[in-house]
Motif scaffolding. Structure first.
Motif, short mmCIF file in Angstrom:
data_model
loop_
_atom_site.label_atom_id
_atom_site.label_comp_id
_atom_site.label_asym_id
_atom_site.label_seq_id
_atom_site.Cartn_x
_atom_site.Cartn_y
_atom_site.Cartn_z
N GLU A 237 49.89 40.96 40.25
CA GLU A 237 50.23 42.14 41.04
C GLU A 237 49.34 42.22 42.28
OE1 GLU A 237 49.98 45.68 38.79
OE2 GLU A 237 51.41 45.05 37.25
N VAL A 238 49.85 42.94 43.29
CA VAL A 238 49.05 43.30 44.46
C VAL A 238 48.51 44.70 44.21
CG1 VAL A 238 49.05 43.75 46.93
CG2 VAL A 238 50.43 41.87 46.01
N VAL A 240 46.55 48.13 45.19
CA VAL A 240 46.39 48.94 46.40
C VAL A 240 45.41 50.07 46.10
CG1 VAL A 240 47.55 50.33 48.14
CG2 VAL A 240 48.77 48.40 47.08
N ASN A 255 45.08 46.25 50.41
CA ASN A 255 45.79 45.46 49.41
C ASN A 255 44.87 44.35 48.91
OD1 ASN A 255 48.07 47.02 49.92
ND2 ASN A 255 48.82 45.62 51.49
N MET A 256 44.88 44.11 47.60
CA MET A 256 44.02 43.08 47.02
C MET A 256 44.82 42.23 46.04
SD MET A 256 40.41 43.55 44.96
CE MET A 256 41.15 44.33 43.54
N LYS A 257 44.61 40.91 46.12
CA LYS A 257 45.35 40.00 45.24
C LYS A 257 44.53 38.77 44.94
CE LYS A 257 49.82 38.23 44.06
NZ LYS A 257 49.28 37.21 43.22
N VAL A 259 44.47 34.87 44.38
CA VAL A 259 45.31 33.77 44.84
C VAL A 259 44.64 32.45 44.45
CG1 VAL A 259 46.28 32.61 46.87
CG2 VAL A 259 46.18 35.11 46.79
N ASN A 282 41.16 41.15 57.25
CA ASN A 282 41.34 40.44 55.99
C ASN A 282 40.00 39.87 55.57
OD1 ASN A 282 41.23 37.29 56.30
ND2 ASN A 282 42.30 38.04 58.12
#
Length: 442
Positions: A237-238, A240, A255-257, A259, A282
């Motif tokens: 999930e992203v 927020v 937003n945090m993800k 990767v 970013n």
């Protein structure tokens, strides 16, 4: 009396950029003089300086006793990490370095065992010499009363004042340390874009007590923050969460993800977009632990297509371009997941376009010319017209530069592993001498 509307708060009309063409005036407020207790005038200027975000400059003057005072306060956000500047003063030229000292900063001179604690002085935009003069003035303030009540103590303080004044002669080297948990202080590098051998910049994680001092944690909240969401949920999930824009301080979302980078490791990417001023950021943080060895990645740029290579620069990574005699310290720019072109443009912006000390009265002709020449060379590198080597030196081993021939070897790319030094382990917080994120002072 003017009213600050929501549009003004979110826009560009409250904090103005410093410039010679501006015609707007500071706000004047009648206020009490602390020297003669009659009314004087305080002038407030809300302005914006690159690197320091928004600031409030206040200047008081009294027409009755001629007493005056100037202060500076940060009006921007508290940074994610604290910052520590360690300057070795070797010549009188070092006394002219410009300094932004926030009121939350602690100032130390280890050779004299002298310290000015945080929140005991107002913030100031000054020079190294100005900080020494301010310290002397603070010690001299109550000397008449001390001489009357305790002559022995007054004599010892007078001896110490003379030692402080003698520092301005720079007969011997001395060290100035400015440690600011808010991250909003700054010491000038007069040889930018080259590395400043006399100045060390390091960042540290704030303690709970420092968060409480800065007012970003409740007084009774002595527990460390709990771990975040479930790791598997974060991978799919992203996430927020609410924050504030680092430029205009308006409410924004981040937003945090997690990767997975091919042929490398897992990283955390955080992106913030501000609807108020359009600013975008970013930031990348390593999703794994510190590697057993450091990594030094060297790329020889031979073609403009090299600019499209994906690049991960962690917070602990230094960037070196030997042909330009340039070195970017690990604390600058933070973590980034971008392309080589994006990194080089950010370096140019940091050292040239957004450098506050090359404009106005602060910018000397030689310094401005040197930085402009560096900017022109960076443009040639980005355009593929100048062949250079770009070195990513990361003692934590968490940086990456794309191999466009993967899984085969890249003829222009070299990756070396090395054993960290004791000092590098200190910077990464891996030595026993490091406690609660503070630098160990020798």
């Amino acid at each position: 009396m003017s009213v600050i509307s929501e549009e003004n708060v979110r826009g560009e009309s409250v904090f103005k950029d410093i410039g010679a063409d501006e015609e707007w005036e500071p706000t004047a407020i009648e206020s009490l003089c602390m020297n003669c207790h009659q009314n004087g005038t305080t002038r407030l200027l809300l302005t914006k300086i690159p690197f320091f975000k928004e600031i409030i400059v206040s200047s008081f003057s009294c027409p009755h006793c001629s007493w005056s005072n100037t202060e500076i306060q940060s009006a921007g956000r508290i940074q994610d990490q604290g910052i520590c500047y360690t300057l070795t003063v070797k010549s009188k030229q070092d006394l002219n370095r410009e300094v932004v000292k926030a009121d939350s900063a602690t100032t130390r001179i280890p050779e004299l065992d002298f310290e000015i604690p945080a929140f005991t002085q107002k913030g100031a935009l000054s020079t190294v010499e100005g900080l020494l003069d301010r310290a002397v003035a603070g010690l001299e303030q109550d000397q008449p009363a001390r001489r009357a009540t305790d002559p022995e103590v007054a004599e010892k303080i007078e001896e110490f004042i003379q030692r402080l004044r003698k520092l301005k002669e720079v007969e011997n080297d001395f060290t100035l340390v400015i440690e600011d948990p808010s991250g909003n202080s700054f010491v000038e590098n007069p040889v930018a874009p080259q590395k400043d051998e006399a100045l060390t910049v390091s960042r540290f994680k704030r303690t709970v007590q420092q968060d409480i001092q800065l007012g970003i944690r409740a007084d009774d909240d002595l527990e460390e923050e709990p771990d975040g969401n479930d790791l598997e949920t974060m991978r799919n999930e992203v996430l927020v969460f609410d924050t504030n824009c680092p430029e205009c301080n308006a409410p924004a979302s981040t937003n945090m993800k997690l990767v997975q980078i091919p042929h490398f490791k897992e990283v955390v990417i955080m992106a913030t977009n501000c609807d108020g001023c359009g600013h975008r950021t970013n930031e990348v943080k390593s999703g794994g632990a510190t590697e057993e060895q450091g990594t030094r990645i060297t790329l020889q740029i031979t073609d403009p297509s090299d600019m499209t290579r994906d690049l991960l620069k962690s917070e602990t990574c230094s960037v070196i371009i030997p042909e330009l005699q340039f070195e970017l310290g690990m604390a600058a720019l933070g973590g980034k997941f971008t392309t080589l072109e994006g990194l080089l443009k950010d370096i140019k912006d940091l050292t040239v376009s957004k450098n506050p000390f090359i404009c106005g009265d602060s910018g000397t002709t030689d310094r401005v010319q040197k930085l402009n020449e560096f900017g022109e060379k960076m443009d040639k590198v980005i355009a593929g017209e100048m062949k250079v080597h770009v070195i990513l030196d990361d003692p934590a081993g968490n940086s990456y530069l794309q191999n466009v021939y993967a899984p085969d070897p890249d003829p222009e790319l070299t990756v070396e592993k090395y054993t960290r030094s004791f000092e590098q382990n200190e910077d990464l917080g891996l030595n026993d001498m490091k406690t609660e994120g503070y630098e160990v002072e020798n």
